[in-house]
Design a protein around this motif. Sequence first.
Motif, PDB file in Angstrom:
ATOM      1  N   LEU A 159       0.822  -1.214   0.000  1.00 40.48           N
ATOM      2  CA  LEU A 159       0.000   0.000   0.000  1.00 40.48           C
ATOM      3  C   LEU A 159       0.854   1.262   0.000  1.00 40.48           C
ATOM      4  CD1 LEU A 159      -2.844   1.170   0.028  1.00 40.48           C
ATOM      5  CD2 LEU A 159      -2.817   1.027   2.533  1.00 40.48           C
ATOM      6  N   LEU A 160       1.991   1.227   0.696  1.00 44.13           N
ATOM      7  CA  LEU A 160       2.867   2.400   0.742  1.00 44.13           C
ATOM      8  C   LEU A 160       3.378   2.746  -0.659  1.00 44.13           C
ATOM      9  CD1 LEU A 160       4.987   1.927   3.999  1.00 44.13           C
ATOM     10  CD2 LEU A 160       3.093   3.501   3.589  1.00 44.13           C
ATOM     11  N   ALA A 161       3.688   1.716  -1.429  1.00 44.73           N
ATOM     12  CA  ALA A 161       4.165   1.962  -2.799  1.00 44.73           C
ATOM     13  C   ALA A 161       3.081   2.619  -3.646  1.00 44.73           C
ATOM     14  CB  ALA A 161       4.602   0.647  -3.425  1.00 44.73           C
ATOM     15  N   ARG A 162       1.821   2.287  -3.371  1.00 43.50           N
ATOM     16  CA  ARG A 162       0.714   2.881  -4.127  1.00 43.50           C
ATOM     17  C   ARG A 162       0.526   4.362  -3.792  1.00 43.50           C
ATOM     18  NH1 ARG A 162      -3.174  -0.553  -6.493  1.00 43.50           N
ATOM     19  NH2 ARG A 162      -2.846  -2.784  -6.157  1.00 43.50           N
ATOM     20  N   TRP A 163       1.031   4.792  -2.650  1.00 41.93           N
ATOM     21  CA  TRP A 163       0.885   6.196  -2.251  1.00 41.93           C
ATOM     22  C   TRP A 163       2.038   7.067  -2.758  1.00 41.93           C
ATOM     23  CZ3 TRP A 163      -0.761   4.697   3.391  1.00 41.93           C
ATOM     24  CH2 TRP A 163      -2.144   4.505   3.405  1.00 41.93           C
ATOM     25  N   VAL A 164       3.045   6.458  -3.359  1.00 39.49           N
ATOM     26  CA  VAL A 164       4.192   7.222  -3.869  1.00 39.49           C
ATOM     27  C   VAL A 164       3.768   8.289  -4.887  1.00 39.49           C
ATOM     28  CG1 VAL A 164       6.277   7.055  -5.292  1.00 39.49           C
ATOM     29  CG2 VAL A 164       5.942   5.491  -3.362  1.00 39.49           C
ATOM     30  N   PRO A 165       2.868   7.978  -5.848  1.00 39.28           N
ATOM     31  CA  PRO A 165       2.476   9.020  -6.809  1.00 39.28           C
ATOM     32  C   PRO A 165       1.903  10.269  -6.147  1.00 39.28           C
ATOM     33  CG  PRO A 165       1.781   6.872  -7.605  1.00 39.28           C
ATOM     34  CD  PRO A 165       2.281   6.668  -6.212  1.00 39.28           C
ATOM     35  N   PHE A 166       1.138  10.096  -5.067  1.00 34.98           N
ATOM     36  CA  PHE A 166       0.575  11.274  -4.400  1.00 34.98           C
ATOM     37  C   PHE A 166       1.672  12.112  -3.762  1.00 34.98           C
ATOM     38  CE2 PHE A 166      -0.952  13.223  -0.401  1.00 34.98           C
ATOM     39  CZ  PHE A 166      -1.734  14.217  -0.974  1.00 34.98           C
ATOM     40  N   ALA A 167       2.646  11.454  -3.128  1.00 30.26           N
ATOM     41  CA  ALA A 167       3.752  12.200  -2.516  1.00 30.26           C
ATOM     42  C   ALA A 167       4.502  13.005  -3.567  1.00 30.26           C
ATOM     43  CB  ALA A 167       4.699  11.228  -1.805  1.00 30.26           C
ATOM     44  N   ALA A 168       4.700  12.414  -4.740  1.00 29.82           N
ATOM     45  CA  ALA A 168       5.402  13.107  -5.822  1.00 29.82           C
ATOM     46  C   ALA A 168       4.589  14.287  -6.335  1.00 29.82           C
ATOM     47  CB  ALA A 168       5.697  12.134  -6.954  1.00 29.82           C
ATOM     48  N   VAL A 169       3.285  14.086  -6.505  1.00 27.47           N
ATOM     49  CA  VAL A 169       2.412  15.158  -6.991  1.00 27.47           C
ATOM     50  C   VAL A 169       2.369  16.306  -5.990  1.00 27.47           C
ATOM     51  CG1 VAL A 169      -0.013  15.737  -7.434  1.00 27.47           C
ATOM     52  CG2 VAL A 169       0.999  13.698  -8.481  1.00 27.47           C
ATOM     53  N   ALA A 170       2.251  15.982  -4.693  1.00 28.06           N
ATOM     54  CA  ALA A 170       2.200  17.022  -3.663  1.00 28.06           C
ATOM     55  C   ALA A 170       3.506  17.817  -3.632  1.00 28.06           C
ATOM     56  CB  ALA A 170       1.928  16.395  -2.301  1.00 28.06           C
ATOM     57  N   ALA A 171       4.647  17.114  -3.693  1.00 27.44           N
ATOM     58  CA  ALA A 171       5.943  17.794  -3.665  1.00 27.44           C
ATOM     59  C   ALA A 171       6.112  18.692  -4.886  1.00 27.44           C
ATOM     60  CB  ALA A 171       7.070  16.759  -3.612  1.00 27.44           C
ATOM     61  N   ALA A 172       5.706  18.184  -6.042  1.00 26.26           N
ATOM     62  CA  ALA A 172       5.851  18.972  -7.269  1.00 26.26           C
ATOM     63  C   ALA A 172       4.959  20.205  -7.257  1.00 26.26           C
ATOM     64  CB  ALA A 172       5.531  18.104  -8.475  1.00 26.26           C
ATOM     65  N   ASN A 173       3.751  20.087  -6.707  1.00 26.18           N
ATOM     66  CA  ASN A 173       2.855  21.243  -6.631  1.00 26.18           C
ATOM     67  C   ASN A 173       3.463  22.366  -5.794  1.00 26.18           C
ATOM     68  OD1 ASN A 173       0.495  20.924  -8.191  1.00 26.18           O
ATOM     69  ND2 ASN A 173      -0.303  19.412  -6.780  1.00 26.18           N
ATOM     70  N   CYS A 174       4.200  21.977  -4.738  1.00 29.08           N
ATOM     71  CA  CYS A 174       4.827  22.976  -3.879  1.00 29.08           C
ATOM     72  C   CYS A 174       5.939  23.733  -4.601  1.00 29.08           C
ATOM     73  CB  CYS A 174       5.395  22.305  -2.627  1.00 29.08           C
ATOM     74  SG  CYS A 174       4.135  21.627  -1.526  1.00 29.08           S
ATOM     75  N   VAL A 175       6.421  23.172  -5.707  1.00 28.75           N
ATOM     76  CA  VAL A 175       7.477  23.817  -6.500  1.00 28.75           C
ATOM     77  C   VAL A 175       6.916  24.429  -7.776  1.00 28.75           C
ATOM     78  CG1 VAL A 175       9.617  23.413  -7.770  1.00 28.75           C
ATOM     79  CG2 VAL A 175       9.217  22.241  -5.598  1.00 28.75           C
ATOM     80  N   ASN A 176       6.079  23.661  -8.475  1.00 29.42           N
ATOM     81  CA  ASN A 176       5.589  24.058  -9.793  1.00 29.42           C
ATOM     82  C   ASN A 176       4.818  25.375  -9.750  1.00 29.42           C
ATOM     83  OD1 ASN A 176       4.499  24.192 -12.388  1.00 29.42           O
ATOM     84  ND2 ASN A 176       4.168  21.996 -12.505  1.00 29.42           N
TER      85      ASN A 176
END
Length: 320
Positions: free
Chosen positions: A172-189
């Motif tokens: 399940l943790l691996a399935r949440w990786v895309p959200f962590a990436a999207v959230a981090a990118a939004n804070c920069v993008n």
Amino acid sequence: TIPLGFNIDAPRWDQSTFMGRLKHFLNITDPRTVLVPEEELDRAKALVEGCRAGLVPPGSSEEQLLYAKKLYDSAFHPDSGEKMNLIGRMSFQVPGGMALTGCMLQFYRTVPAVVFWQWVNQSFNAIVNYTNRNAASPISLRQMGVAYVTATSTALATAVGLNLYTKRAPPLLARWVPFAAVAAANCVNIPMMRQQEIINGVIVTDGDNNELGHSRRAAAKGIAQVVVSRITMAAPGMIILPIIMERLEKFPFMQRIRVLHGPLQVLLCGGFLLFMVPAACALFPQRCSLAVADLEPELRDSIMAKHGDKVLYVYFNKGL
């Protein structure tokens, strides 16, 4: 018939409440509007501008005018009045977002798949962020390029790093990786794509839309709210859907139809986004406010010198 004193720019719902804003954004983020032909959008703009000038075509009904305003708000930028590109419109967030989110959640197991879908998603986000910026603050091609590369690199580094880190973790943790990436990118993008607003400030006005100056603090507040809204928009689908799929994939019938797992996730993402796009946009007022006391000292002093205590708050478009 059109009621006496009808104002086409007056909000249909109270924008000071969350429910009023939710109804407003349910109206203008309606994904069906992306199917409306360009000619009809242009007619809607002409009707709205004619109504503003007091030139309502004979025989027009209030219903027709309100529908024209819906099309206008969904397709034209609130600052410049220019037609926005289709991919960048908030009404395209459901069809565009559901396809990308579904693919990111489905293809998360291998590094090449993670890299490809995060790159596609950040390209999509860059278009959306540029389209919905505060149009009074232009950004150069070089700045757009730096913002795009920085956000994409952040998303890829986060996604690939966490993907490798969770190899031995619960599935399940691996399935949440895309959200962590999207959230981090939004804070920069978003801050990078709208850096001109932070550098030069955004135009702030009084309650009667009289321009008072430019404020960097107002820009920072507006951009921070947009970041929170974008992360909130993605969160339910990218956090809850993996739990649902983790449970469903244990059933024998789901194991027999593996080829349909991707389309199923895309459809379920669409269900989440159909509500979350307007709900996230409605978290904060579109016409953002900031107390004069919280402005930069020089702007605050300028306003106080000209208006005294008559102006207590300034207003600005925060973008979406």
